[in-house]
Write an enzyme that holds these catalytic residues in place. Structure first.
Site, PDB file in Angstrom:
ATOM      1  N   TYR A   1      24.685  28.249  -1.435  1.00 18.47           N
ATOM      2  CA  TYR A   1      25.947  28.927  -1.743  1.00 18.47           C
ATOM      3  C   TYR A   1      25.704  30.248  -2.472  1.00 18.47           C
ATOM      4  O   TYR A   1      26.289  31.266  -2.141  1.00 18.47           O
ATOM      5  CB  TYR A   1      26.853  28.026  -2.583  1.00 18.47           C
ATOM      6  CG  TYR A   1      28.289  28.476  -2.619  1.00 18.47           C
ATOM      7  CD1 TYR A   1      28.728  29.356  -3.591  1.00 18.47           C
ATOM      8  CD2 TYR A   1      29.197  28.039  -1.677  1.00 18.47           C
ATOM      9  CE1 TYR A   1      30.041  29.793  -3.626  1.00 18.47           C
ATOM     10  CE2 TYR A   1      30.522  28.469  -1.700  1.00 18.47           C
ATOM     11  CZ  TYR A   1      30.933  29.345  -2.672  1.00 18.47           C
ATOM     12  OH  TYR A   1      32.242  29.779  -2.700  1.00 18.47           O
TER      13      TYR A   1
ATOM     14  N   LYS B   1      29.639  33.445   3.874  1.00 15.97           N
ATOM     15  CA  LYS B   1      28.372  34.098   4.219  1.00 15.97           C
ATOM     16  C   LYS B   1      28.520  35.382   5.027  1.00 15.97           C
ATOM     17  O   LYS B   1      27.578  36.163   5.120  1.00 15.97           O
ATOM     18  CB  LYS B   1      27.479  33.114   4.989  1.00 15.97           C
ATOM     19  CG  LYS B   1      27.004  31.950   4.150  1.00 15.97           C
ATOM     20  CD  LYS B   1      26.121  32.421   3.021  1.00 15.97           C
ATOM     21  CE  LYS B   1      25.745  31.317   2.080  1.00 15.97           C
ATOM     22  NZ  LYS B   1      25.656  31.815   0.683  1.00 15.97           N
TER      23      LYS B   1
ATOM     24  N   PRO C   1      34.286  30.937   7.615  1.00 16.71           N
ATOM     25  CA  PRO C   1      34.283  31.459   6.237  1.00 16.71           C
ATOM     26  C   PRO C   1      34.023  30.422   5.145  1.00 16.71           C
ATOM     27  O   PRO C   1      33.912  30.787   3.979  1.00 16.71           O
ATOM     28  CB  PRO C   1      35.698  32.027   6.110  1.00 16.71           C
ATOM     29  CG  PRO C   1      36.514  31.232   7.069  1.00 16.71           C
ATOM     30  CD  PRO C   1      35.598  30.954   8.221  1.00 16.71           C
TER      31      PRO C   1
ATOM     32  N   TYR D   1      37.257  23.902  -3.558  1.00 18.78           N
ATOM     33  CA  TYR D   1      37.239  23.500  -2.140  1.00 18.78           C
ATOM     34  C   TYR D   1      37.850  22.104  -2.051  1.00 18.78           C
ATOM     35  O   TYR D   1      37.323  21.168  -2.646  1.00 18.78           O
ATOM     36  CB  TYR D   1      35.806  23.493  -1.602  1.00 18.78           C
ATOM     37  CG  TYR D   1      35.214  24.863  -1.371  1.00 18.78           C
ATOM     38  CD1 TYR D   1      34.684  25.604  -2.430  1.00 18.78           C
ATOM     39  CD2 TYR D   1      35.185  25.416  -0.096  1.00 18.78           C
ATOM     40  CE1 TYR D   1      34.141  26.861  -2.215  1.00 18.78           C
ATOM     41  CE2 TYR D   1      34.649  26.679   0.129  1.00 18.78           C
ATOM     42  CZ  TYR D   1      34.127  27.389  -0.930  1.00 18.78           C
ATOM     43  OH  TYR D   1      33.593  28.641  -0.712  1.00 18.78           O
TER      44      TYR D   1
ATOM     45  N   HIS E   1      31.130  33.930 -11.288  1.00 19.98           N
ATOM     46  CA  HIS E   1      31.283  32.480 -11.373  1.00 19.98           C
ATOM     47  C   HIS E   1      29.930  31.793 -11.415  1.00 19.98           C
ATOM     48  O   HIS E   1      29.015  32.171 -10.695  1.00 19.98           O
ATOM     49  CB  HIS E   1      32.087  31.963 -10.179  1.00 19.98           C
ATOM     50  CG  HIS E   1      33.521  32.396 -10.199  1.00 19.98           C
ATOM     51  ND1 HIS E   1      34.365  32.149  -9.143  1.00 19.98           N
ATOM     52  CD2 HIS E   1      34.249  33.060 -11.122  1.00 19.98           C
ATOM     53  CE1 HIS E   1      35.568  32.636  -9.422  1.00 19.98           C
ATOM     54  NE2 HIS E   1      35.524  33.190 -10.625  1.00 19.98           N
TER      55      HIS E   1
END
Ligand code: APR
Ligand code: PHB
Length: 424
Positions: A419, A331, A327, A235, A106
Site C-alpha cells: 500500500y 496505484k 482504484p 475501506y 497518513h
C-alpha cells in the site's frame, strides 16, 4: 539550430519555440511549421508532466502536447493518494513545496467489516513509510506552474495529434495549434496520453499483447463539503457492497460507493448516496459518518489492463497509456510516476553516453512493478467488493480473508508494504 541549445542557454523564452520553427508548405498553401526537440511528449497528465520535469532537470529538452486546456487538466477530479516514493521524488526535484504545506500524511488505514474497524499500522508494519493525501489536480497545477515558470514548452489544446516515424530514425508528431498545422520532429516519442490516447493504438497491429480483466461494477465517487469522518482512510466491506471513506482536505471528504458498472448517476440523488454510505460504513460504538453538501459526483468503471511491451521503436508508453489498475489499491498515479522515472533515467543514459541499455530494458523494468501493482490492486478489489450477491461461499471466504489480514502480522505486513509502495 537545435532547440536544446537555445533552452540550455536559457537565452530564449517559450517564444523560442515560436522562432525556432521552420516553415514547410502543406496542403492548400497553408504552411506547416516544424520544430525539432529531443523528446516529444504526448499528454500532460502525471506521466507526461513528471517526465518533462525530470528530463529538464537533466538538461534534456522536450515539448509537451496536451489536447485539453490548462484549466481542464488543472480541475479534472481524479486520484488523490500518493505513495512515499512519489512524494519523495516530487520534493527532491523541487515541485513539492506546496504539497508539503497542504497535504495530509497518513500512517495507516482502516479495514472495516462486521461493523468493526481494524487499523493497518504503517509505522509498525511498513518501516514508518507513509501515504499522502494531495489531489492529483494539485500535483498537475504544481508541475504546470514549474514548467511555465522555467519558460519550457507545453502546448495546450493541441488538436489532430498524430504520431509518425517512430519505427524509423525520424519520429515526429503532427498536430494543430490554434488551428495551424505543426510538426514536431524528435528523437523519441513518449506516449503519456492515457488509456484513450492515440499513441498506443498507433503501434502496428500484432506488436502489442493486451491483458484485460473487467469488473462487473464501478465506483460512484463524490466530493462533499464535510470534514472527514476519520483521521485515515476507511475501506469498508459490507454485504451491500464496498465503500471507501477518503478525503482531500480537513474540510472536503472524498467518498466512494461500489455500484453496478452500467449504473446511471441520475439514479443516485444525494440523500440516497448518504443513506447508502451510512448503511455500508456502519460501525459499533459512537463513530458517525459526517455529511455535507455534495458538489461533485461521477461513476468510473473499473478494469485491470496491461499492454506488453511498453515500447516499440522510438515510442515509449507510460502510465494509463500502457496500464490501468482498479482504484482500490490507489496505484494508478503512482505507477505513472514510477514509469517515467525509469524512462527519464534511460533517456539520460542515452544522451550522456549514447548507450541504449536502459532504453532496451525500459519495458521489462516497468512491467515487473506494473504486474505487482496489478496483483495488489486485483487482490484489494477481490477482497473488498461484492461480486455476485448470492454466492454465500465467496462472502464467507472474503470475511475470512479480512479476518486473516487483520489478525496475522505476516498478512497485514504484506498489505502495508504494497500500500505504501514497493521499493523502487
Ligand atoms: N493528444 C494530446 N494529449 C492527449 C491526447 C491526444 N491525442 N489524448 C489524451 N491526452 C491527454 C489527456 O487529456 C490527459 O491530460 O493525455 C493526458 C493523459 O493523462 P492521464 O489520463 O492522467 O494519464 P497518466 O498521465 O498516465 O496518469 C495516470 O492518473 O488519472 C490518473 O488515476 C489515473 O492512474 C491514472 C493516472
Ligand atoms: C482517493 O483519495 O481518491 C482514493 C484513495 C484511495 C483509493 C482510491 C482513491 O484506493
Amino acid at each position: 539550430m537545435r532547440v536544446s541549445q537555445l533552452w540550455l542557454d536559457r537565452q530564449l523564452t517559450h517564444a523560442a519555440y515560436k522562432t525556432a520553427q521552420a516553415r514547410v508548405p502543406v496542403l492548400l498553401g497553408r504552411e506547416r511549421k516544424t520544430v525539432r526537440t529531443q523528446i516529444g511528449i504526448v499528454g500532460a497528465g502525471p506521466a507526461g508532466l513528471v517526465l518533462a520535469h525530470l528530463l529538464h532537470l537533466q538538461g534534456i529538452e522536450s515539448v509537451v502536447l496536451e489536447t485539453r486546456s490548462r484549466k481542464y487538466i488543472e480541475e479534472r477530479v481524479r486520484a488523490g493518494l500518493l505513495e512515499q516514493g512519489t512524494v519523495d521524488l516530487l520534493i527532491e526535484t523541487g515541485v513539492g513545496e506546496r504539497l508539503q504545506r497542504e497535504c495530509l500524511t497518513h500512517h495507516g488505514i482502516e479495514l472495516r467489516f462486521n461493523r468493526r474497524g481494524h487499523r493497518i499500522d504503517f509505522d509498525d508494519l511498513a518501516g514508518g513509510k507513509t501515504v499522502t493525501i494531495y489531489a492529483q489536480q494539485e500535483v498537475i497545477k504544481d508541475l504546470v506552474a514549474a514548467r511555465l515558470a522555467a519558460d519550457l514548452p507545453i502546448i495546450f489544446e493541441a488538436t489532430d495529434v498524430t504520431v509518425h516515424g517512430f519505427d524509423s530514425a525520424k519520429p515526429s508528431i503532427r498536430f494543430r495549434a490554434a488551428g495551424n498545422p505543426e510538426e514536431l520532429h524528435c528523437d523519441f516519442i513518449a506516449g503519456c496520453d492515457g488509456f484513450h490516447g492515440i499513441c498506443r493504438p498507433s503501434i502496428p497491429a500484432g506488436v502489442l499483447t493486451e491483458f484485460v480483466r473487467e469488473y462487473p461494477f464501478g465506483w460512484l465517487g463524490i466530493l462533499a463539503k464535510a470534514p472527514p469522518s476519520s483521521e485515515e482512510l476507511v475501506y469498508n466491506y459490507s454485504e451491500r457492497g464496498f465503500a471507501l471513506l477518503t478525503m482531500r482536505t480537513r474540510e472536503i471528504s472524498r467518498l466512494y460507493l461500489q455500484v453496478p458498472s452500467d449504473e446511471d448517476i441520475e439514479a443516485w440523488p444525494d440523500d440516497r448516496i448518504w443513506s447508502e454510505l451510512r448503511l455500508r460504513t456502519a460501525a459499533d460504538g459512537d463513530w458517525k459518518l459526517s455529511e455535507g453538501a455534495i458538489f461533485q459526483k461521477n461513476i468510473a468503471s473499473m478494469r485491470s489492463y496491461v499492454v506488453e511491451p511498453m515500447q516499440y521503436g522510438k515510442m515509449f508508453l507510460a502510465g494509463d497509456a500502457a496500464h490501468i489498475v482498479p482504484p482500490t489499491g490507489a496505484k494508478g498515479l503512482n505507477l505513472a510516476v514510477a514509469d517515467v522515472r525509469i524512462m527519464s533515467k534511460a533517456f539520460a543514459e542515452f544522451y550522456k553516453t549514447g548507450k541504449t541499455h536502459l532504453l532496451e530494458r525500459y519495458s521489462e523494468t516497468c512491467l515487473r512493478r506494473v504486474w505487482k501493482a496489478q496483483r495488489f490492486s486485483w487482490w484489494m478489489t477481490s477482497m473488498l467488493h461484492r461480486f455476485d450477491t448470492d454466492n454465500a461461499f465467496d462472502q464467507r471466504r472474503q470475511l475470512a480473508e479480512l479476518d486473516y489480514v487483520t489478525s496475522s502480522r505476516a498478512a497485514s505486513t504484506t498489505l502495508a508494504e504494497n500500500y505504501v509502495g514497493l521499493p523502487w
